[in-house]
Design a protein around this motif. Structure first.
Motif, PDB file in Angstrom:
ATOM      1  N   SER A 236       0.676  -1.096   0.126  1.00  0.00           N
ATOM      2  CA  SER A 236      -0.130  -0.014  -0.015  1.00  0.00           C
ATOM      3  C   SER A 236       0.870   1.250  -0.185  1.00  0.00           C
ATOM      4  N   THR A 237       0.318   2.470  -0.208  1.00  0.00           N
ATOM      5  CA  THR A 237       1.127   3.676  -0.226  1.00  0.00           C
ATOM      6  C   THR A 237       1.176   3.999   1.263  1.00  0.00           C
ATOM      7  N   PRO A 238       2.290   4.731   1.609  1.00  0.00           N
ATOM      8  CA  PRO A 238       2.626   5.144   2.987  1.00  0.00           C
ATOM      9  C   PRO A 238       1.581   5.447   3.812  1.00  0.00           C
ATOM     10  N   ASP A 239       0.471   6.140   3.515  1.00  0.00           N
ATOM     11  CA  ASP A 239      -0.504   6.668   4.611  1.00  0.00           C
ATOM     12  C   ASP A 239      -1.357   5.599   4.796  1.00  0.00           C
ATOM     13  N   TYR A 240      -1.621   4.636   3.903  1.00  0.00           N
ATOM     14  CA  TYR A 240      -2.417   3.471   4.440  1.00  0.00           C
ATOM     15  C   TYR A 240      -1.563   2.356   5.082  1.00  0.00           C
ATOM     16  N   SER A 241      -0.457   2.161   4.581  1.00  0.00           N
ATOM     17  CA  SER A 241       0.801   1.416   5.461  1.00  0.00           C
ATOM     18  C   SER A 241       0.717   1.662   6.737  1.00  0.00           C
ATOM     19  N   LEU A 242       0.637   3.154   7.136  1.00  0.00           N
ATOM     20  CA  LEU A 242       0.940   3.457   8.579  1.00  0.00           C
ATOM     21  C   LEU A 242      -0.158   3.267   9.230  1.00  0.00           C
ATOM     22  N   LYS A 243      -1.405   3.140   8.941  1.00  0.00           N
ATOM     23  CA  LYS A 243      -2.640   2.846   9.462  1.00  0.00           C
ATOM     24  C   LYS A 243      -2.676   1.384   9.853  1.00  0.00           C
ATOM     25  N   ILE A 244      -2.304   0.547   8.881  1.00  0.00           N
ATOM     26  CA  ILE A 244      -2.104  -1.146   9.414  1.00  0.00           C
ATOM     27  C   ILE A 244      -1.056  -1.054  10.296  1.00  0.00           C
ATOM     28  N   ALA A 245       0.027  -0.367  10.030  1.00  0.00           N
ATOM     29  CA  ALA A 245       1.190  -0.536  11.067  1.00  0.00           C
ATOM     30  C   ALA A 245       0.801  -0.223  12.729  1.00  0.00           C
ATOM     31  N   ALA A 246      -0.069   0.631  12.684  1.00  0.00           N
ATOM     32  CA  ALA A 246      -0.710   1.298  13.907  1.00  0.00           C
ATOM     33  C   ALA A 246      -1.364   0.230  14.500  1.00  0.00           C
ATOM     34  N   HIS A 247      -2.121  -0.403  13.712  1.00  0.00           N
ATOM     35  CA  HIS A 247      -3.154  -1.495  14.207  1.00  0.00           C
ATOM     36  C   HIS A 247      -2.428  -2.467  15.215  1.00  0.00           C
ATOM     37  N   TYR A 248      -1.079  -2.845  14.578  1.00  0.00           N
ATOM     38  CA  TYR A 248      -0.257  -3.860  15.441  1.00  0.00           C
ATOM     39  C   TYR A 248       0.948  -3.237  16.280  1.00  0.00           C
ATOM     40  N   ASP A 249       0.837  -1.810  16.374  1.00  0.00           N
ATOM     41  CA  ASP A 249       1.666  -1.171  17.161  1.00  0.00           C
ATOM     42  C   ASP A 249       3.160  -1.567  16.690  1.00  0.00           C
ATOM     43  N   ILE A 250       3.300  -1.574  15.471  1.00  0.00           N
ATOM     44  CA  ILE A 250       4.710  -1.902  14.828  1.00  0.00           C
ATOM     45  C   ILE A 250       5.672  -0.661  15.206  1.00  0.00           C
ATOM     46  N   ASP A 251       6.733  -0.960  15.723  1.00  0.00           N
ATOM     47  CA  ASP A 251       7.828   0.055  15.828  1.00  0.00           C
ATOM     48  C   ASP A 251       8.922  -0.014  14.725  1.00  0.00           C
ATOM     49  N   TYR A 252       9.111  -1.197  14.209  1.00  0.00           N
ATOM     50  CA  TYR A 252      10.221  -1.182  12.999  1.00  0.00           C
ATOM     51  C   TYR A 252       9.705  -2.154  12.060  1.00  0.00           C
ATOM     52  N   ILE A 253      10.002  -1.896  11.116  1.00  0.00           N
ATOM     53  CA  ILE A 253       9.890  -2.807   9.894  1.00  0.00           C
ATOM     54  C   ILE A 253      11.102  -3.256   9.203  1.00  0.00           C
ATOM     55  N   LEU A 254      11.057  -4.454   8.734  1.00  0.00           N
ATOM     56  CA  LEU A 254      12.491  -4.824   8.005  1.00  0.00           C
ATOM     57  C   LEU A 254      12.304  -5.048   6.514  1.00  0.00           C
ATOM     58  N   ILE A 255      12.735  -4.674   5.672  1.00  0.00           N
ATOM     59  CA  ILE A 255      12.555  -4.962   4.213  1.00  0.00           C
ATOM     60  C   ILE A 255      13.763  -5.225   3.656  1.00  0.00           C
ATOM     61  N   LEU A 256      13.574  -6.329   2.986  1.00  0.00           N
ATOM     62  CA  LEU A 256      14.989  -7.052   2.366  1.00  0.00           C
ATOM     63  C   LEU A 256      15.167  -6.440   0.888  1.00  0.00           C
ATOM     64  N   LEU A 257      15.896  -5.807   0.616  1.00  0.00           N
ATOM     65  CA  LEU A 257      16.463  -5.348  -0.797  1.00  0.00           C
ATOM     66  C   LEU A 257      17.682  -5.924  -1.393  1.00  0.00           C
TER      67      LEU A 257
END
Length: 301
Positions: A236-257
């Motif tokens: 999702s775009t950042p604005d929607y992604s942040l809402k989903i992250a807030a639901h789980y109280d996520i502090d950090y996200i790992l992305i493998l590039l």
């Protein structure tokens, strides 16, 4: 409808066609249907010995042989249903190979010791078999089994690799390893509170558990909705992604590039599964106003 992950793992072993209803299972390489080529590569000479064992087990239907036959046929079916279940087939395949070799060599062994109670017709046939022929038969079987042993060692060497937690990139000067994984684990342990919640695509959950932090998903996650929501967060775009992250109280996200080593893939290669799983079970995407629809991400020919 998508099947609950935990139940579907077992159900799709019995009925592999149900796997098409679960993008989560389709995304895992260990759950694909086994091919004959892979089976031959895994058990090699035993592919030819198993039918012989089945014949002799069926020919002498004792209680022990019937149990053995049912076990063998069930393991063969499970192996064909899911590639990882070659571990179920391996022990019984070895026993079946031993049974076949025993039945093949026993008459020769008795012949060389002159203890073969044969009927008249078979006695005439056996009279033309000399001890030299018996020795050659035993040597031939030994050589064939030797090839099977060498093949097994070679296959294991190719499949079992040393644990690697570094990414490998191709450069004009060759391969270059970069230890981002070590640095990521160290950073999480040294710079984040023990109560931190970390999110990643579920493939990497077990790796992140080394940092001793709370994870949203890992390889043992049986809630397909949670995996779908994490997938929706990634695509999702950042604005929607942040809402989903807030639901789980996520502090950090790992992305493998980047391009991973033999033990890794990158998150870009996982996007198709993130989208498909999020479309099936990512209910938070709908709640935040950004439902995931695969046709918006992919163009199908």
């Amino acid at each position: 409808p998508i099947l609950p992950t935990f139940r579907s793992k077992f159900l799709t072993v019995v009925v592999p066609f149900y796997r098409d209803q679960s993008p989560i299972l389709l995304s895992v390489a260990e759950y694909v249907i086994q091919t004959w080529g892979d089976t031959f590569n895994d058990i090699f000479i035993l592919v030819f010995l198993i039918p012989i064992a089945i014949y002799y087990l069926y020919k002498k239907p004792t209680e022990k042989n019937i149990f053995f036959l049912i076990y063998l046929l069930t393991a063969l079916y499970f192996n064909g249903s899911m590639v990882r279940l070659v571990t179920v087939l391996a022990p019984v395949a070895c026993l079946a190979g031993a049974k076949a070799i025993d039945e093949i060599l026993t008459p020769y062994s008795r012949l060389i010791h002159e203890k073969v109670p044969l009927k008249k017709t078979k006695r005439i046939i056996a009279s033309g078999v000399r001890k030299e022929h018996v020795y050659v038969t035993f040597i031939a079987v030994f050589i064939v089994l030797g090839f099977n042993f060498v093949q097994g060692i070679s296959t294991d060497n190719n499949l079992i690799q040393p644990a690697s937690v570094s990414l490998t990139f191709k450069t004009p000067n060759g391969l270059f390893s970069y230890g981002d994984w070590y640095e990521a684990f160290s950073w999480l342990q040294m710079n984040t509170p023990m109560s931190s919640v970390v999110a990643s695509w579920w493939d990497y959950g077990y790796w992140l558990s080394l940092a001793n932090r709370t994870l949203v998903t890992d390889g043992a996650t049986i809630n397909s909705t949670t995996i779908g929501n994490v997938g929706a967060m990634f695509v999702s775009t950042p604005d929607y992604s942040l809402k989903i992250a807030a639901h789980y109280d996520i502090d950090y996200i790992l992305i493998l590039l980047g391009q991973g080593s033999s033990n890794f893939d990158n998150d870009l290669g996982k996007v198709q599964w993130m989208v498909r799983i999020a479309e099936e079970s990512g209910n938070l995407a709908q709640e935040v106003g950004h439902p995931i629809v695969s046709k918006n991400y992919f163009t199908y020919a």
